[in-house]
Design a protein around this motif. Structure first.
Motif, PDB file in Angstrom:
ATOM      1  N   ARG A  39      -5.239  16.715 -15.478  1.00 24.18           N
ATOM      2  CA  ARG A  39      -5.682  15.324 -15.540  1.00 24.18           C
ATOM      3  C   ARG A  39      -4.874  14.465 -14.576  1.00 24.18           C
ATOM      4  O   ARG A  39      -5.429  13.603 -13.876  1.00 24.18           O
ATOM      5  CB  ARG A  39      -5.549  14.800 -16.970  1.00 24.18           C
ATOM      6  N   ASP A  40      -3.569  14.683 -14.532  1.00 20.74           N
ATOM      7  CA  ASP A  40      -2.710  13.936 -13.612  1.00 20.74           C
ATOM      8  C   ASP A  40      -3.130  14.196 -12.169  1.00 20.74           C
ATOM      9  O   ASP A  40      -3.202  13.268 -11.347  1.00 20.74           O
ATOM     10  CB  ASP A  40      -1.252  14.346 -13.822  1.00 20.74           C
ATOM     11  N   VAL A  41      -3.411  15.449 -11.841  1.00 20.96           N
ATOM     12  CA  VAL A  41      -3.810  15.801 -10.476  1.00 20.96           C
ATOM     13  C   VAL A  41      -5.126  15.119 -10.108  1.00 20.96           C
ATOM     14  O   VAL A  41      -5.271  14.568  -9.008  1.00 20.96           O
ATOM     15  CB  VAL A  41      -3.911  17.331 -10.327  1.00 20.96           C
ATOM     16  N   LEU A  42      -6.083  15.125 -11.018  1.00 19.29           N
ATOM     17  CA  LEU A  42      -7.365  14.468 -10.742  1.00 19.29           C
ATOM     18  C   LEU A  42      -7.187  12.962 -10.571  1.00 19.29           C
ATOM     19  O   LEU A  42      -7.829  12.343  -9.710  1.00 19.29           O
ATOM     20  CB  LEU A  42      -8.355  14.758 -11.865  1.00 19.29           C
ATOM     21  N   GLU A  43      -6.317  12.363 -11.368  1.00 19.51           N
ATOM     22  CA  GLU A  43      -6.061  10.928 -11.228  1.00 19.51           C
ATOM     23  C   GLU A  43      -5.416  10.619  -9.880  1.00 19.51           C
ATOM     24  O   GLU A  43      -5.717   9.591  -9.256  1.00 19.51           O
ATOM     25  CB  GLU A  43      -5.174  10.445 -12.373  1.00 19.51           C
ATOM     26  N   GLN A  44      -4.530  11.499  -9.427  1.00 20.36           N
ATOM     27  CA  GLN A  44      -3.951  11.315  -8.090  1.00 20.36           C
ATOM     28  C   GLN A  44      -5.034  11.345  -7.014  1.00 20.36           C
ATOM     29  O   GLN A  44      -5.058  10.498  -6.110  1.00 20.36           O
ATOM     30  CB  GLN A  44      -2.941  12.423  -7.796  1.00 20.36           C
ATOM     31  N   ILE A  45      -5.913  12.329  -7.105  1.00 19.86           N
ATOM     32  CA  ILE A  45      -6.956  12.469  -6.087  1.00 19.86           C
ATOM     33  C   ILE A  45      -7.854  11.236  -6.067  1.00 19.86           C
ATOM     34  O   ILE A  45      -8.198  10.719  -4.988  1.00 19.86           O
ATOM     35  CB  ILE A  45      -7.769  13.758  -6.336  1.00 19.86           C
ATOM     36  N   ARG A  91       0.829  -1.207   0.000  1.00 21.73           N
ATOM     37  CA  ARG A  91       0.000   0.000   0.000  1.00 21.73           C
ATOM     38  C   ARG A  91       0.863   1.257   0.000  1.00 21.73           C
ATOM     39  O   ARG A  91       0.522   2.257  -0.644  1.00 21.73           O
ATOM     40  CB  ARG A  91      -0.946  -0.015   1.203  1.00 21.73           C
ATOM     41  N   ALA A  92       1.979   1.220   0.717  1.00 19.68           N
ATOM     42  CA  ALA A  92       2.898   2.365   0.693  1.00 19.68           C
ATOM     43  C   ALA A  92       3.488   2.542  -0.702  1.00 19.68           C
ATOM     44  O   ALA A  92       3.597   3.667  -1.209  1.00 19.68           O
ATOM     45  CB  ALA A  92       4.007   2.166   1.720  1.00 19.68           C
ATOM     46  N   GLN A  93       3.854   1.428  -1.323  1.00 25.88           N
ATOM     47  CA  GLN A  93       4.373   1.498  -2.692  1.00 25.88           C
ATOM     48  C   GLN A  93       3.316   2.047  -3.639  1.00 25.88           C
ATOM     49  O   GLN A  93       3.616   2.864  -4.520  1.00 25.88           O
ATOM     50  CB  GLN A  93       4.818   0.110  -3.149  1.00 25.88           C
ATOM     51  N   ARG A  94       2.083   1.626  -3.443  1.00 26.58           N
ATOM     52  CA  ARG A  94       0.998   2.117  -4.287  1.00 26.58           C
ATOM     53  C   ARG A  94       0.792   3.617  -4.088  1.00 26.58           C
ATOM     54  O   ARG A  94       0.534   4.352  -5.052  1.00 26.58           O
ATOM     55  CB  ARG A  94      -0.293   1.356  -3.961  1.00 26.58           C
ATOM     56  N   LEU A  95       0.912   4.089  -2.857  1.00 30.62           N
ATOM     57  CA  LEU A  95       0.793   5.522  -2.591  1.00 30.62           C
ATOM     58  C   LEU A  95       1.801   6.308  -3.419  1.00 30.62           C
ATOM     59  O   LEU A  95       1.454   7.305  -4.072  1.00 30.62           O
ATOM     60  CB  LEU A  95       1.013   5.793  -1.102  1.00 30.62           C
ATOM     61  N   HIS A  96       3.037   5.867  -3.421  1.00 24.95           N
ATOM     62  CA  HIS A  96       4.080   6.588  -4.152  1.00 24.95           C
ATOM     63  C   HIS A  96       3.904   6.453  -5.665  1.00 24.95           C
ATOM     64  O   HIS A  96       4.249   7.374  -6.417  1.00 24.95           O
ATOM     65  CB  HIS A  96       5.451   6.094  -3.693  1.00 24.95           C
ATOM     66  N   GLU A  97       3.349   5.329  -6.104  1.00 26.64           N
ATOM     67  CA  GLU A  97       3.035   5.186  -7.534  1.00 26.64           C
ATOM     68  C   GLU A  97       1.947   6.170  -7.946  1.00 26.64           C
ATOM     69  O   GLU A  97       2.015   6.781  -9.022  1.00 26.64           O
ATOM     70  CB  GLU A  97       2.586   3.754  -7.825  1.00 26.64           C
ATOM     71  N   ILE A  98       0.939   6.327  -7.111  1.00 27.42           N
ATOM     72  CA  ILE A  98      -0.142   7.266  -7.412  1.00 27.42           C
ATOM     73  C   ILE A  98       0.407   8.679  -7.552  1.00 27.42           C
ATOM     74  O   ILE A  98       0.036   9.426  -8.469  1.00 27.42           O
ATOM     75  CB  ILE A  98      -1.214   7.212  -6.303  1.00 27.42           C
ATOM     76  N   LEU A  99       1.315   9.047  -6.652  1.00 32.71           N
ATOM     77  CA  LEU A  99       1.873  10.401  -6.655  1.00 32.71           C
ATOM     78  C   LEU A  99       2.926  10.595  -7.737  1.00 32.71           C
ATOM     79  O   LEU A  99       3.231  11.727  -8.110  1.00 32.71           O
ATOM     80  CB  LEU A  99       2.491  10.714  -5.292  1.00 32.71           C
ATOM     81  N   GLY A 100       3.497   9.508  -8.212  1.00 32.72           N
ATOM     82  CA  GLY A 100       4.586   9.608  -9.175  1.00 32.72           C
ATOM     83  C   GLY A 100       5.909   9.959  -8.533  1.00 32.72           C
ATOM     84  O   GLY A 100       6.882  10.278  -9.227  1.00 32.72           O
ATOM     85  N   VAL A 160       0.402  15.866  -5.569  1.00 33.07           N
ATOM     86  CA  VAL A 160       1.551  16.568  -6.148  1.00 33.07           C
ATOM     87  C   VAL A 160       1.080  17.401  -7.335  1.00 33.07           C
ATOM     88  O   VAL A 160       0.556  16.867  -8.313  1.00 33.07           O
ATOM     89  CB  VAL A 160       2.641  15.576  -6.591  1.00 33.07           C
ATOM     90  N   VAL A 161       1.270  18.713  -7.233  1.00 34.19           N
ATOM     91  CA  VAL A 161       0.863  19.612  -8.319  1.00 34.19           C
ATOM     92  C   VAL A 161       2.044  20.048  -9.175  1.00 34.19           C
ATOM     93  O   VAL A 161       1.852  20.564 -10.279  1.00 34.19           O
ATOM     94  CB  VAL A 161       0.122  20.854  -7.778  1.00 34.19           C
ATOM     95  N   ALA A 162       3.262  19.860  -8.666  1.00 33.09           N
ATOM     96  CA  ALA A 162       4.445  20.243  -9.435  1.00 33.09           C
ATOM     97  C   ALA A 162       5.631  19.414  -8.968  1.00 33.09           C
ATOM     98  O   ALA A 162       5.792  19.165  -7.771  1.00 33.09           O
ATOM     99  CB  ALA A 162       4.749  21.730  -9.271  1.00 33.09           C
ATOM    100  N   ASP A 163       6.452  18.995  -9.903  1.00 33.41           N
ATOM    101  CA  ASP A 163       7.656  18.232  -9.578  1.00 33.41           C
ATOM    102  C   ASP A 163       8.849  19.165  -9.433  1.00 33.41           C
ATOM    103  O   ASP A 163       8.894  20.253 -10.012  1.00 33.41           O
ATOM    104  CB  ASP A 163       7.952  17.224 -10.690  1.00 33.41           C
TER     105      ASP A 163
END
Length: 427
Positions: A217-223, A161-170, A191-194
């Protein structure tokens, strides 16, 4: 709330904790959780059945008011009480979260080397196996759903689940804003900016990436991903972290859109915790050149917004030594802007980061003291300065630690703003 006795376990379902974060010198739990007590340990689980708190019950435990907390990134933090008055003076909190990984901490020792703490963490494996057995037989029907969920959320599941969290955020956010302490670092990240436009040479938490704003779109997918990952435990969160290192530079449209989408889609209005907080970082030059329209829009959001800005030093020579590509004039302009924003916007608080430690030019500490001591008193209702020690990994020896803390106290004594140590914690 319902309490059941199962073998030598005391299982308490649907506990109701406090509904507002508080600065208190005793242990407090927030939101909704369930608890399992054994003769040796107390385990507390979030709404998804994931263990979140762990505390020893016997004499070998370091302190009866100290505990372990697991983060969504699957790190364990040990909450040390220390000396309450001194710790509160240094950090603004009555407890010090001690991470199990390298950080910039001056305080706290190494609790994870203590046998009782290691034994507590080692007890989780046998507990999960036992819960798996009890969930299928030998337990009251009303407890089986919780026991099954807690058994399923074992060590492997938590790592995934922790790995999945970081995958979601990129990415894995390498540092949380120090103001996140007001929510005990319990934040929903988006994450809105890298990256960071500065990538200062001294910084140990930078990603090294060039600054780039994410698309909507990336931000909405993260949410959506965060909503699916946190599921039933969303009710225990009232705070959002907009990452990563300079979200303020993403601009008013992105910040407003991301904040509102997170508020709605993550159900913060239905949180068990009162209020809503928005945390983000900003750089000195970004703050200095940000428009009033940006702050007007942030002030209208359904959040109390905290913006932490990296100033590092108001001394020109020190900025060059740190490899920070801004001038002392920009740092001072950003500091004045911080005071102005804090004075004019009721729901925004801007705080500053400054550094201290070995190897900096002689003009650094006097310049920091002068900057913080000349603040007009009428501007001091909000805001704070966080001093980040330039140490990493191993804590300084006693003499160096005393020297650093003496320097910190000298700055704090003369400052007209609250001054605290900055502890770097990741997600």
């Amino acid at each position: 709330m319902q309490t059941l006795e199962i073998e030598d376990l005391r299982v308490t379902l649907d506990c109701e904790g406090a509904r507002q974060y508080r600065k208190v010198s005793y242990p407090v739990r927030y939101g909704l959780y369930s608890e399992i007590s054994t003769p040796r340990f107390v385990y507390q689980f979030n709404r998804n059945g994931e263990v979140k708190f762990l505390q020893g019950r016997r004499d070998g435990w370091p302190h009866p008011a100290e505990w372990l907390k697991r983060t969504p990134g699957n790190d364990w933090l040990y909450y040390s009480a220390g000396e309450y008055a001194e710790l509160h003076n240094l950090t603004g909190e009555f407890y010090l979260p001690c991470p199990s990984y390298a950080s910039n901490a001056l305080l706290g020792g190494d609790p994870f080397s203590q046998p009782a703490v290691r034994a507590a963490l080692d007890s989780l494996g046998p507990l999960w196996k036992r819960l798996q057995r009890l969930a299928t037989a030998g337990s009251p029907p009303e407890a089986r759903k919780f026991l099954a969920r807690a058994a399923q959320a074992d060590g492997l599941c938590l790592r995934r689940r922790a790995q999945r969290l970081h995958e979601i955020l990129g990415c894995r956010p390498s540092v949380l804003p120090p103001d996140a302490r007001h929510a005990d670092y319990d934040v929903l990240p988006v994450v809105v900016a890298d990256g960071c436009a500065a990538n200062c040479r001294f910084c140990r938490v930078k990603s090294g990436r060039a600054f780039r704003v994410r698309d909507r779109r990336d931000v909405l997918e993260q949410i959506e991903g965060i909503r699916d990952l946190f599921r039933e435990d969303l009710v225990n969160y009232n705070s959002v972290f907009l990452g990563d290192h300079d979200a303020l530079r993403a601009g008013p449209d992105m910040l407003e859109s991301a904040a509102l989408e997170a508020y709605e889609r993550l159900g913060l209005a239905r949180s068990r915790l009162a209020g809503a907080n928005l945390f983000l970082f900003g750089s000195a030059d970004t703050l200095a050149c940000s428009s009033e329209a940006l702050f007007e829009r942030l002030d209208r959001l359904p959040f109390n917004t905290y913006i932490n800005v990296g100033l590092e030093s108001p001394d020109e020579e020190s900025l060059k030594e740190l490899g920070k590509p801004v001038s002392s004039a920009v740092v001072k302009e950003a500091f004045e802007r911080m005071l102005d924003v804090n004075r004019h916007y009721s729901r925004i608080e801007v705080t500053a980061n400054l550094v201290f430690g070995q190897g900096l030019p002689q003009g650094h500490l006097p310049a920091v003291s002068e900057l913080l001591s000349t603040v007009p008193e009428r501007t001091c209702v909000k805001g704070a300065a966080y001093l980040s020690p330039l140490v990493w990994g191993e804590r300084p020896d006693g003499r160096e630690r005393k020297r650093l803390l003496d320097a910190f106290r000298q700055i704090k004594f003369t400052s007209r703003l609250p001054v605290y140590l900055y502890l770097i914690l990741r997600l």
